[in-house]
Design a protein around this motif. Structure first.
Motif: not given
Length: 193
Positions: A147-151, A167-169, A186-188
């Protein structure tokens, strides 16, 4: 197949990244000549993503066709080495813009704990075969589980569609002076995994 890449195989992984970024707009803006690029890109790769080897978060596909250097939450690139390398290797007239790009990158970087992907690349001889997608999927499953975002920052517009499919925006665009655009993304974490 994706696997962790041990420190002892770091040089092979870095060679793949160097090949993958040979046509990258941001890298070649920084070092326009082949000699400059080949001289400095290996050191930049180590400074920017080398800590992934120490943390067991460097990943590669079969025979190093693709490599992703992920930095876990709380781990950052070696900023001192990056600054020193830029001061030594980038043309003096370009350095103010390079440092403004670095500064702008910092404004987009998430403050919350996150996984950071400073570098992902596929050997040009193996591009379009799913290596990049496999590397992203492998790491993003962990992001979702924890449950950690990716950047990341996309330095090449051709890669943005791949990141969006995973899923990155886009958070915006960084462009300073003569620099090519860089897109922070960022991807939640997904909630259904």
């Amino acid at each position: 197949m994706v696997r962790s890449t041990p420190v002892a195989e770091g040089d092979r992984a870095i060679q793949t990244v160097v090949l993958a970024f040979a046509g990258d707009p941001m890298a070649r803006w920084s070092w326009p000549s082949a000699a400059q690029y080949l001289s400095y890109m290996p050191s930049m790769t180590r400074a920017f993503g080398g800590r992934a080897f120490e943390h067991g978060t460097a990943h590669s596909t079969d025979d190093f066709a693709g490599v992703a250097l992920w930095l876990p939450p709380g781990v950052s690139p070696d900023e001192e080495a990056l600054i020193s390398l830029a001061e030594q290797s980038v043309a003096g007239s370009l350095q103010p813009e390079v440092f403004q790009v670095f500064e702008a990158m910092g404004t987009y970087h998430p403050k919350e704990p996150h996984w950071y992907l400073p570098l992902i690349g596929v050997d040009p001889a193996h591009q379009g075969q799913g290596h990049g997608a496999a590397l992203l999927k492998f790491a993003l499953e962990r992001c979702d589980r924890d449950r950690v975002p990716a950047y990341l920052e996309s330095t090449n517009p051709r890669n943005i569609s791949l990141y969006k499919r995973h899923g990155f925006e886009a958070l915006g665009t960084i462009q300073v002076g003569s620099s090519p655009p860089l897109v922070p993304m960022l991807r939640k974490p997904l909630s259904n995994t």
